[in-house]
Motif scaffolding. Structure first.
Motif, PDB file in Angstrom:
ATOM      1  N   VAL A 198       0.822  -1.206   0.000  1.00 32.53           N
ATOM      2  CA  VAL A 198       0.000   0.000   0.000  1.00 32.53           C
ATOM      3  C   VAL A 198       0.864   1.268   0.000  1.00 32.53           C
ATOM      4  CG1 VAL A 198      -0.234   0.163   2.506  1.00 32.53           C
ATOM      5  CG2 VAL A 198      -2.082   0.985   1.036  1.00 32.53           C
ATOM      6  N   PHE A 246     -10.523 -11.054  -1.930  1.00 36.35           N
ATOM      7  CA  PHE A 246      -9.412 -11.014  -0.974  1.00 36.35           C
ATOM      8  C   PHE A 246      -8.879  -9.594  -0.868  1.00 36.35           C
ATOM      9  CE2 PHE A 246      -5.178 -11.333   0.662  1.00 36.35           C
ATOM     10  CZ  PHE A 246      -5.298 -12.297   1.637  1.00 36.35           C
ATOM     11  N   GLN A 260     -10.493  -6.843  -1.468  1.00 37.68           N
ATOM     12  CA  GLN A 260     -11.465  -5.966  -0.809  1.00 37.68           C
ATOM     13  C   GLN A 260     -11.447  -6.112   0.707  1.00 37.68           C
ATOM     14  OE1 GLN A 260     -15.238  -6.585  -2.748  1.00 37.68           O
ATOM     15  NE2 GLN A 260     -14.808  -4.931  -4.164  1.00 37.68           N
ATOM     16  N   ASN A 261     -11.000  -7.261   1.199  1.00 39.06           N
ATOM     17  CA  ASN A 261     -10.897  -7.434   2.639  1.00 39.06           C
ATOM     18  C   ASN A 261      -9.576  -6.934   3.197  1.00 39.06           C
ATOM     19  OD1 ASN A 261     -13.172  -8.813   4.110  1.00 39.06           O
ATOM     20  ND2 ASN A 261     -13.057  -9.991   2.219  1.00 39.06           N
ATOM     21  N   ASN A 262      -8.648  -6.572   2.321  1.00 38.68           N
ATOM     22  CA  ASN A 262      -7.335  -6.133   2.776  1.00 38.68           C
ATOM     23  C   ASN A 262      -6.915  -4.837   2.102  1.00 38.68           C
ATOM     24  OD1 ASN A 262      -6.154  -8.422   4.581  1.00 38.68           O
ATOM     25  ND2 ASN A 262      -7.154  -9.457   2.877  1.00 38.68           N
ATOM     26  N   THR A 263      -7.885  -3.956   1.853  1.00 39.07           N
ATOM     27  CA  THR A 263      -7.568  -2.709   1.163  1.00 39.07           C
ATOM     28  C   THR A 263      -6.637  -1.822   1.971  1.00 39.07           C
ATOM     29  OG1 THR A 263      -9.679  -1.960   1.984  1.00 39.07           O
ATOM     30  CG2 THR A 263      -9.552  -2.449  -0.361  1.00 39.07           C
ATOM     31  N   ASP A 264      -6.518  -2.074   3.284  1.00 42.83           N
ATOM     32  CA  ASP A 264      -5.620  -1.240   4.073  1.00 42.83           C
ATOM     33  C   ASP A 264      -4.164  -1.669   3.922  1.00 42.83           C
ATOM     34  OD1 ASP A 264      -6.438  -3.568   5.288  1.00 42.83           O
ATOM     35  OD2 ASP A 264      -5.913  -2.852   7.281  1.00 42.83           O
ATOM     36  N   LYS A 265      -3.909  -2.830   3.317  1.00 46.11           N
ATOM     37  CA  LYS A 265      -2.533  -3.292   3.150  1.00 46.11           C
ATOM     38  C   LYS A 265      -2.098  -3.306   1.696  1.00 46.11           C
ATOM     39  CE  LYS A 265      -2.984  -6.561   6.957  1.00 46.11           C
ATOM     40  NZ  LYS A 265      -4.401  -6.914   6.769  1.00 46.11           N
ATOM     41  N   ARG A 273     -14.234  -5.336  12.524  1.00 47.07           N
ATOM     42  CA  ARG A 273     -13.337  -4.179  12.343  1.00 47.07           C
ATOM     43  C   ARG A 273     -13.403  -3.255  13.557  1.00 47.07           C
ATOM     44  NH1 ARG A 273     -10.644  -4.568   7.045  1.00 47.07           N
ATOM     45  NH2 ARG A 273     -11.419  -6.649   6.642  1.00 47.07           N
ATOM     46  N   SER A 300      -5.627   3.367   8.884  1.00 49.69           N
ATOM     47  CA  SER A 300      -5.932   2.214   8.038  1.00 49.69           C
ATOM     48  C   SER A 300      -7.401   2.237   7.637  1.00 49.69           C
ATOM     49  CB  SER A 300      -5.568   0.922   8.751  1.00 49.69           C
ATOM     50  OG  SER A 300      -6.521   0.602   9.733  1.00 49.69           O
ATOM     51  N   ARG A 352      -8.187   3.810   4.290  1.00 50.08           N
ATOM     52  CA  ARG A 352      -7.940   2.996   3.093  1.00 50.08           C
ATOM     53  C   ARG A 352      -8.811   1.753   3.061  1.00 50.08           C
ATOM     54  NH1 ARG A 352      -2.203   3.784   4.844  1.00 50.08           N
ATOM     55  NH2 ARG A 352      -2.513   1.774   5.829  1.00 50.08           N
ATOM     56  N   SER A 397     -11.958  -0.533   2.805  1.00 53.87           N
ATOM     57  CA  SER A 397     -13.272  -0.377   2.180  1.00 53.87           C
ATOM     58  C   SER A 397     -14.384  -0.897   3.082  1.00 53.87           C
ATOM     59  CB  SER A 397     -13.307  -1.100   0.841  1.00 53.87           C
ATOM     60  OG  SER A 397     -12.972  -2.451   1.029  1.00 53.87           O
ATOM     61  N   ASN A 398     -14.029  -1.587   4.170  1.00 55.02           N
ATOM     62  CA  ASN A 398     -15.063  -2.175   5.014  1.00 55.02           C
ATOM     63  C   ASN A 398     -15.417  -1.326   6.222  1.00 55.02           C
ATOM     64  OD1 ASN A 398     -15.425  -4.599   3.528  1.00 55.02           O
ATOM     65  ND2 ASN A 398     -13.439  -5.259   4.291  1.00 55.02           N
ATOM     66  N   ALA A 422      -9.463 -14.768   4.435  1.00 51.88           N
ATOM     67  CA  ALA A 422      -8.970 -13.466   3.979  1.00 51.88           C
ATOM     68  C   ALA A 422      -9.015 -12.411   5.081  1.00 51.88           C
ATOM     69  CB  ALA A 422      -9.800 -13.006   2.786  1.00 51.88           C
TER      70      ALA A 422
END
Lengths: 346, 443
Positions: free
Chosen positions: A119, A250, A252-257, B156, B169, B172, B174-175, B406
């Protein structure tokens, strides 16, 4: 002596209840690890609401799941095979030879394959040609086929950052790899003009040319990941310069990384995949043994629930998790309700 | 023949050779200390990484609020008939919870105007509607009344209070959005959210990727328990009988030598091979159900048997022959000698071997992969003996499953599950040590 007697009676009770427990009342599902999270989401909600037991969902890969389903008809074989690629003739033949003559094909939606990097790294805008020139074994340089000399992404395409080439691609046992090979590497091979050169070199043999296109570098630039996406993410964490291949859900579940790259200037999202502008996507399926429909309680209800608008529709929980809803879902729903078995492959 | 002249010297002065020998000993001790400290370091790193990641799995964020159960929405027929009420799905209950949350926020004077209604309801776990539905279906008389409800918060939000998710975080991510985190902060300050010990992690079933906050080890612990029970019941008599016969009764000939070699070899066979055997023998041939603890236990029994027989034989062998001779001399039969005198003396060693064999079986994953136990199983197996045939998971399997998911919340849970597994192993091994200490006799 009492110990022996106790053991014997326990075994006897177990044997008696074995015959009683023969009738299986829960649905058994196995197959693709890409479809697995979707199947567990549906199974969970199904178990909560329908009064049937929650289906048991196994992973193991698309091919393994289809083979397991094709083992025969009966309560100790699985009912549903999840698959991230379409069933092949060899599996249909295997099914038929084991007495599984009718299977139902259900397309649940589409899955995008995305290219992502750390990221905090630079932005990437790829085209299939870039990928082929980066990790193809032989590429076209000044009109001649040479062993791939490129060292950085800037060597491949001056518009890209001058970052050392390193790609984590799915291993060959993954369904994802097939899509990557066809939609990215082969497309790039064609677009860069290398395919024409391979054709000329092989005397017009299209098969040999296509095989040459798919050959990837073996000097450590392209790394096959045989594990799942969590392994790719861990490798990316250790190697901030690398680009990894992931499934859309996958990512979308880790967009922060992860920072996602565009492909052909299109940002991957459920919208761009649904309307077909993002090029690297594939349909997801499950296959049902129709002979089990009236035997396993709740099987028909489960598959109808799976493709219902509440689940697989654009606002359902599967879409929340990253499934791209199928625009032709209504047709699939009608097929499932009408127990339409699949015809021969076209 | 001239006698060898040894140099005359004082014993008190250290000569070069002695110095070399002393230095060699010092070096050897240093190697030993280095080896031990390397092992300790590896253990410390392992425990640190597991505990630092996993200890937070035992704590969880909950949303606490009052919900007025609207009987018009939850029982449209008004008959309080459980079958008719079951027609209202979790979607209907979800709407009740969302309305209750909005109401609770207003009552506490928290403004949620800048956040959409969808984002507010996303704070609640998707497990909560199912929890509420089960409460209502179990007790339809609650309809129309106001109940105190404690449900999970979204993973989260939970991660935010545990430090896994930060405001940076969230930008960035999306959830989740920073606005939702700020709302969560306010809710915690006013008592609508609380962080507490998570019993659900130990008792609840597995959950799908959309609700990692609800995933628990209940089914896995129960599955492992069932398997260990069957392994114990099968492996103890078979293993002890086999080792007594081989050690005390069997003649020494080529056949018993062959059997001995085979047992030693079987103990070293990779466990996945037993999984393949189990699939072919118990599922495809015997027709036992897939994913069932009974099949897993049969496979684990096969793996454990040689691991029990070898130490059992060793401890029978270590009983001094004079005991046998004395018993035989006063007229005991061979069987009386063995059952009355040799076996009780060998029992501590046999039990230690058995317990260590069980502990190893508890940690096996590979053979379970092939018999369908590495699966998403959400329903609890029934009470034994029928429950032995219901699908179940196992502790190491749950660790393996969660590491593949995931959502980052599952990584924390996988480490938490490892802690639970380690605690079980520690307990089992301590029992083995206590047994040995209490009953062992030295000669």
């Amino acid at each position: 002596m009492t110990l022996v007697r106790m053991t014997l009676s326990t075994l006897a009770i177990a044997a008696v209840s074995a015959t009683a427990a023969q009738a299986r009342d829960q649905i058994q599902i196995a197959g693709s690890s890409t479809v697995l999270p979707y199947a567990t989401i549906v199974a969970e909600i199904f178990g909560e609401n329908f009064g049937f037991p929650t289906p048991v969902v196994e992973g193991g890969g698309s091919g393994a799941g289809r083979k397991k389903m094709c083992e025969g008809v009966g309560e100790n074989t699985t009912d549903i095979a999840n698959s991230s690629s379409r069933i092949g003739q060899s599996d249909i033949d295997l099914c038929a030879s084991n007495g599984v003559n009718e299977i139902m094909e259900v397309r649940i939606g589409y899955d995008g394959i995305v290219f992502a990097s750390d990221v905090n790294g630079p932005e990437f805008a790829f085209t299939p040609t870039d990928w082929f020139n980066a990790i193809g074994a032989q590429v076209l340089k000044d009109g001649v086929l040479v062993a791939n000399p490129n060292k950085t992404w800037a060597d491949v395409n001056p518009a890209l950052p001058a970052q050392a080439l390193l790609a984590f691609v799915p291993g060959t046992k993954h369904g994802t790899r097939e899509v990557f090979d066809i939609k990215v590497i082969e497309a790039g091979c064609k677009a860069s003009g290398a395919e024409a050169a391979f054709l000329a070199a092989n005397g017009g043999d299209a098969k040999a040319a296509s095989a040459s296109c798919m050959m990837l570098r073996t000097d450590g630039v392209s790394v096959d990941i045989d594990g799942d996406y969590t392994e790719t993410l861990a490798r990316l964490d250790a190697n901030k310069n690398a680009i990894g291949v992931f499934g859309l859900s996958f990512y979308q579940n880790n967009t922060d990384k992860l920072r996602v790259a565009t492909m052909g200037d299109i940002v991957p999202s459920t919208e761009t995949i649904a309307n077909g502008t993002y090029p690297v996507s594939r349909p997801l399926y499950f296959y049902v043994k129709t002979a089990h429909l009236d035997v396993i309680p709740g099987l028909q209800e489960f598959i109808e629930f799976f493709v219902s608008d509440d689940m697989a529709g654009p606002d359902g929980p599967l879409a929340d998790y990253g499934l791209v809803s199928d625009p032709e879902l209504a047709q699939t729903q009608a097929n499932v309700a009408g127990r339409q078995a699949m015809g021969p492959l076209n | 023949m001239t006698p060898v002249q040894s140099p005359r010297r004082s014993l008190l002065t250290v000569d070069a050779r002695t110095r070399r020998r002393n230095a060699a000993e010092t070096r050897f001790r240093a190697y030993g200390i280095i080896a031990v400290s390397l092992a300790m370091l590896a253990l410390a790193v392992l425990l640190y990484s597991v505990f630092s990641n996993g200890i937070s799995a035992f704590r969880q964020t909950f949303i606490v609020m009052d919900i007025t159960l609207d009987s018009a929405a939850l029982d449209p027929t008004g008959q309080r008939d459980p079958a008719a009420m079951a027609k209202v799905t979790t979607i209907g209950y979800g709407k009740q919870i969302e309305a209750a949350l909005v109401h609770a926020l207003e009552a506490k004077g928290i403004s949620s105007a800048e956040i959409s209604a969808k984002d507010v309801s996303a704070l609640i776990s998707k497990e909560s509607p199912a929890q509420l539905r089960n409460i209502v279906l179990a007790n339809p008389a609650l309809l129309g009344s106001t109940i105190h409800f404690r449900g999970y918060a979204n993973a989260r939000i939970d991660g935010y209070f545990k430090g896994r998710v930060s405001m940076e975080s969230a930008v960035r991510d999306s959830n989740i959005s920073p606005a939702q985190l700020q709302l969560a902060d306010k809710m915690r300050a006013t008592g609508l959210m609380e962080v507490g010990f998570n019993w659900g992690f130990l008792t609840g079933p597995d959950a799908s990727e959309l609700r990692p906050e609800a995933a628990g080890l209940g089914v896995a612990i129960l599955g492992s328990l069932y398997m260990m029970l069957i392994v114990l019941v099968l492996a103890l008599p078979i293993g002890v009988a086999a080792s007594i016969y081989l050690e005390e009764f069997a003649p020494q000939n080529r056949w018993t030598d062959l059997i001995e070699v085979n047992i030693a070899n079987l103990a070293a066979v990779p466990s996945i091979v037993f999984g393949i055997l189990g699939l072919a023998l118990f599922i495809n041939f015997a027709g036992l159900p897939q994913s069932a603890p009974v099949v897993g236990a049969l496979v684990l029994t096969l793996i454990t048997l040689p691991r029990i027989i070898i130490p059992a034989r060793a401890s029978l062998k270590s009983v001094p022959p004079s005991i046998r001779d004395a018993a035989l001399a006063v007229g005991a039969s061979k069987m009386q000698t063995v059952l009355h005198h040799v076996l009780p003396l060998a029992m501590p060693g046999i039990l230690t071997g058995l317990i260590i064999g069980l502990a190893q079986a508890l940690g096996e994953t590979a053979p379970l992969l092939l018999i369908g136990m590495v699966a998403f199983v959400r329903d609890f197996p029934a009470a034994p003996p029928e429950g032995f045939f219901d699908p179940a998971s196992a502790l190491p399997v749950q660790v393996y499953n969660w590491t593949q998911r995931a959502d980052p919340a599952f990584a924390e849970r996988a480490s938490g599950a490892i802690i639970v597994l380690l605690v079980f192993l520690l307990v089992i091994n301590s029992v083995a040590i206590v047994l040995r200490r209490r009953f062992e006799r030295r000669w």
